[in-house]
Write an enzyme that holds these catalytic residues in place. Structure first.
Site, PDB file in Angstrom:
ATOM      1  N   LYS A  95       0.890  -1.165   0.000  1.00 58.29           N
ATOM      2  CA  LYS A  95       0.000   0.000   0.000  1.00 58.29           C
ATOM      3  C   LYS A  95       0.926   1.212   0.000  1.00 58.29           C
ATOM      4  O   LYS A  95       1.182   1.846   1.035  1.00 58.29           O
ATOM      5  CB  LYS A  95      -0.923  -0.046   1.227  1.00 58.29           C
ATOM      6  CG  LYS A  95      -2.184   0.748   1.058  1.00 58.29           C
ATOM      7  CD  LYS A  95      -3.211   0.387   2.101  1.00 58.29           C
ATOM      8  CE  LYS A  95      -4.319   1.426   2.194  1.00 58.29           C
ATOM      9  NZ  LYS A  95      -5.058   1.703   0.967  1.00 58.29           N
TER      10      LYS A  95
HETATM   11  N1  PMP Z   1      -7.217  -2.253  -3.240  1.00 59.50           N
HETATM   12  C1  PMP Z   1      -6.708  -1.016  -3.103  1.00 59.50           C
HETATM   13  C2  PMP Z   1      -5.903  -0.448  -4.194  1.00 59.50           C
HETATM   14  C3  PMP Z   1      -6.938  -0.289  -1.917  1.00 59.50           C
HETATM   15  O1  PMP Z   1      -6.440   0.942  -1.759  1.00 59.50           O
HETATM   16  C4  PMP Z   1      -7.730  -0.867  -0.905  1.00 59.50           C
HETATM   17  C5  PMP Z   1      -8.020  -0.097   0.353  1.00 59.50           C
HETATM   18  N2  PMP Z   1      -7.028  -0.284   1.321  1.00 59.50           N
HETATM   19  C6  PMP Z   1      -8.232  -2.160  -1.094  1.00 59.50           C
HETATM   20  C7  PMP Z   1      -7.955  -2.822  -2.285  1.00 59.50           C
HETATM   21  C8  PMP Z   1      -9.030  -2.844  -0.032  1.00 59.50           C
HETATM   22  O2  PMP Z   1      -8.199  -3.202   1.047  1.00 59.50           O
HETATM   23  P1  PMP Z   1      -8.748  -3.312   2.529  1.00 59.50           P
HETATM   24  O3  PMP Z   1      -9.928  -4.192   2.476  1.00 59.50           O
HETATM   25  O4  PMP Z   1      -7.639  -3.899   3.299  1.00 59.50           O
HETATM   26  O5  PMP Z   1      -9.089  -1.932   2.963  1.00 59.50           O
END
Ligand code: PMP
Length: 314
Positions: free
Chosen positions: A167
């Protein structure tokens, strides 16, 4: 066009081990994260109101992913896993909202270096704020319009595919362009394919579709962030007896889907009612989507004993 989603500011921010006022959490303009989008990784967590007070959803998993992202990006976080974990709880408690969003950010704040290359002077901030569901409260009930983007996620080499597992601040430049394009075309969210033409994910959510009672989502090997909501929904669905397959998906399968939904900490569980101007199913959120969405909200609000281990009370 809709602008960024308005946040309910709080009073304090955790900045590199200190508590500072919201307006004083500043970085220098020569920060290389600000100049180049490098040396930055972050997380997004939510805490929800429960009978026993606010609880953070899957705190440990989010902090683990923050450290994993830092490893992928070659950044040394100057705090331990337990210090960051504790700081998230402390700052959320201090700001005293019943529920909200938590944003740990690792960044470079070096005033005397410029240019690309090795990075030091890593700092961490943790802000919290009140935030409605990312794609809008109405979207949770009615669903959103999704559009396949002309931007694609590069996965031509294993190294490039791995980039999307972090991320990382820099990754959001492409995702932002895709989102902006989708909004300009009158849609709510963008769907990105991988360079080899398979479905990857949306600009800030993972994607699932339902066909004949089965849930299908792209595999971990796809150029996607391994969403913690994705993981939660897979487990919830399996516990409910649904089959879940992690498979490479092509766009046409989505056109023929019974239901489509997106998952993410910010967007929670959001139904998709239209994809590329075609109705999904009968154009209304599907029954399985709504069932899983309800269980998800019951869990985060502490109403399901079975999933209490996913909550950390602050
Ligand atoms: N893909 C991307 C590119 C994201 O930014 C997010 C948000 N964090 C997600 C998927 C979903 O991840 P999560 O369920 O851990 O928030």
């Amino acid at each position: 066009m809709k602008r960024g989603k308005r946040m309910e500011k709080t009073k304090k921010i955790w900045l590199n081990g200190e508590i500072v006022n919201w307006g004083e959490a500043r970085v220098h303009v020569t920060s290389r994260t600000l100049n180049y989008g490098i040396g930055g990784v972050f997380e997004g967590l939510r805490y929800y109101n429960t009978d026993k007070g606010p609880a953070i959803f899957r705190l440990s998993e989010h902090i683990k992913r923050l450290f994993d992202s830092a490893k992928i990006e070659d950044l040394e976080i100057p705090f331990s896993y337990f210090e960051i974990r504790r700081a998230c709880m402390d700052i959320a408690r201090l700001n005293n909202l019943k529920q909200g969003y938590i944003r740990p950010l690792v960044f470079v704040d070096d005033e005397d270096k410029m240019g690309l290359g090795p990075i030091g002077d890593v700092k961490v901030s943790i802000a919290t704020w009140g935030w409605d569901s990312y794609l809008g409260e109405e979207s949770l009930a009615k669903g959103i319009k999704l559009k396949t983007s002309s931007y694609t996620k590069d996965n031509r080499t294993p190294e490039r595919a791995l980039m999307w597992k972090a991320k990382a601040v820099g990754n959001y430049s492409l995702l932002h362009r895709a989102k902006k394009q989708a909004l300009k075309q009158g849609n709510d969210e963008a769907l990105l394919l991988s360079e080899d033409g398979f479905v990857a994910e949306c600009s800030a959510e993972n994607i699932f579709f339902v066909k004949n009672g089965m849930l299908i989502t792209p595999p971990q090997s796809a150029p996607i962030l391994l969403g913690i909501t994705r993981d939660s929904i897979i487990k919830i669905a399996q516990n409910k007896g649904y089959g879940v397959i992690e498979w490479d998906i092509v766009k046409k399968q989505l056109y023929a889907a019974d239901e489509i939904f997106l998952t993410g900490t910010a967007a929670e569980v959001t139904p998709v009612r239209e994809i590329d101007n075609r109705k999904v199913g009968d154009g209304k959120p599907g029954l399985i989507t709504l069932e899983l969405q309800k269980i998800y909200f019951d869990i985060v609000h502490g109403k399901m004993e079975k999933y209490k281990r996913w909550l950390t009370y602050i």
